[in-house]
Write an enzyme that holds these catalytic residues in place. Structure first.
Site, short mmCIF file in Angstrom:
data_model
loop_
_atom_site.label_atom_id
_atom_site.label_comp_id
_atom_site.label_asym_id
_atom_site.label_seq_id
_atom_site.Cartn_x
_atom_site.Cartn_y
_atom_site.Cartn_z
N THR A 1 0.84 -1.18 0.00
CA THR A 1 0.00 0.00 0.00
C THR A 1 0.88 1.24 0.00
O THR A 1 2.01 1.18 0.48
CB THR A 1 -0.87 -0.05 1.28
OG1 THR A 1 -1.84 -1.07 1.10
CG2 THR A 1 -1.52 1.26 1.63
N VAL B 1 -13.06 -4.66 3.46
CA VAL B 1 -12.49 -3.32 3.54
C VAL B 1 -11.44 -3.31 4.64
O VAL B 1 -11.68 -3.80 5.74
CB VAL B 1 -13.58 -2.26 3.86
CG1 VAL B 1 -12.97 -0.87 3.92
CG2 VAL B 1 -14.70 -2.31 2.83
N GLY B 2 -10.27 -2.77 4.32
CA GLY B 2 -9.20 -2.67 5.31
C GLY B 2 -9.21 -1.32 6.00
O GLY B 2 -10.25 -0.64 6.08
N GLY C 1 -0.16 -2.14 6.43
CA GLY C 1 -0.03 -3.38 7.20
C GLY C 1 -1.33 -4.13 7.23
O GLY C 1 -2.20 -3.95 6.38
N GLY D 1 -4.67 -4.69 7.76
CA GLY D 1 -5.75 -3.72 7.94
C GLY D 1 -6.67 -4.00 9.11
O GLY D 1 -7.11 -3.08 9.81
N1 ASP Z 1 -3.49 -1.94 5.04
C1 ASP Z 1 -3.89 -2.50 3.77
C2 ASP Z 1 -5.18 -3.24 3.95
O1 ASP Z 1 -5.35 -3.93 4.94
C3 ASP Z 1 -2.90 -3.43 3.19
C4 ASP Z 1 -1.53 -2.84 3.02
O2 ASP Z 1 -1.06 -2.04 3.84
O3 ASP Z 1 -0.90 -3.18 1.99
O4 ASP Z 1 -6.02 -3.18 3.07
#
Ligand code: ASP
Length: 293
Positions: free
Chosen positions: A159, A188-189, A211, A213
């Site tokens: 991300t 949904v994160g 991280g 989510g």
């Molecule tokens: N935080 C994002 C999610 O959980 C994933 C990521 O950080 O790549 O959707």
């Protein structure tokens, strides 16, 4: 003036190409700040570079959901007025961060899928290129690796996010993601949730997270860190919250600028692709400061 960006925290070492793109992105965004751009504009423009690169899990490089569709999340927040915008599961829009930015000026600040895309299209945002064969094949491979699904779910993140401080001492933060590869449609994160994946308030700080989510959501990590900036130095506030996150089995990386222009780049994972620019120059690295249990 400060701009910090991240390209995801996880177990995977960031490829050199990604670090090169982060360097370009930071230099572009910092150039804008030097030319007088607001922290908000610098954050949005920096994230657009990362979305368009296709090298990160955002925009053109966003992960596919289980059914082969990209449904992208993004959010942005301005510290001066606490205005925010967020899109959840938006489809076929090249720059979800720009769609989130548009919603900042709307009475609704958080919109999902079709409603969000309709507004983005009405404002002339470009469409996302179609998913190519290679990416679809990659998804099929990920779907078959049942035992590694949990890994995809907890360890591999890319991300993107940015935080900035401009000449008027305004703070802003943004985050953009494709979620987690092969996740179920509808999941949904933290990234589009104001207070979880993103938060900014002048006088306190600007925060963008990456991280796992689910764990970031449970702590409302960005807001927790932001509030603690009122009573502790930035690095202590981040460490405190990341330890709490580890305590619930989570993992994350965080970038922060506080109101005294202190920078924090910290992660519980092995790596977090990241970079920043300030008056001392540009730095890019494969990780920030590590936090363990
Ligand atoms: N935080 C994002 C999610 O959980 C994933 C990521 O950080 O790549 O959707």
């Amino acid at each position: 003036l400060i701009l910090i960006v991240h390209g995801g925290a996880g177990k995977r070492k960031p490829p050199r190409k990604s670090l090169g793109i982060i360097s370009e992105c930071v230099s572009h965004g910092y150039g804008l700040l030097k030319a007088g751009a607001s922290a908000l504009d610098a954050v949005v423009e920096a994230i657009k570079v990362l979305e368009d690169s296709g090298a990160f899990n955002a925009g053109s490089g966003g992960n596919l959901q289980w059914d082969g569709t990209r449904r992208l999340d993004a959010s942005v927040m301005e510290g001066k007025s606490l205005r925010a915008g967020s899109v959840v599961g938006i489809e076929r829009i090249k720059n979800p961060i720009s769609a989130a930015r548009i919603l900042m000026d709307f009475p609704h600040i958080m919109m999902t899928n079709r409603g969000a895309a309709k507004i983005a299209r009405a404002f002339g945002l470009d469409p996302l290129p179609e998913v190519d064969e290679r990416t679809l094949k990659g998804l099929e491979r990920n779907k078959k690796r049942e035992r590694t699904m949990m890994k995809l779910y907890t360890e591999i993140f890319s991300t993107v996010g940015a935080v900035a401080l401009d000449g008027g001492e305004n703070l802003a933060a943004g985050t953009s993601t494709g979620g987690i590869s092969a996740m179920l449609p509808g999941r949904v994160g933290d990234s589009p949730v104001i207070g979880a994946g993103v938060y900014a308030e002048n006088g306190l700080g600007a925060i963008s997270c990456t991280g796992m989510g689910e764990s970031i959501l449970r702590l409302a990590l960005a807001k927790e860190i932001c509030m603690n900036l009122a009573i502790m130095p930035a690095s202590r506030a981040v460490r405190f919250s990341l330890k709490r996150l580890l305590g619930i089995g989570g993992s994350a990386g965080v970038i922060v600028i506080d109101s005294k222009a202190r920078k924090v780049l910290m992660q519980t994972t092995d790596y977090m692709a990241s970079g920043y620019a300030d008056k001392s120059g540009i730095r890019v690295g494969e990780k920030g400061i590590a936090v363990g249990k």
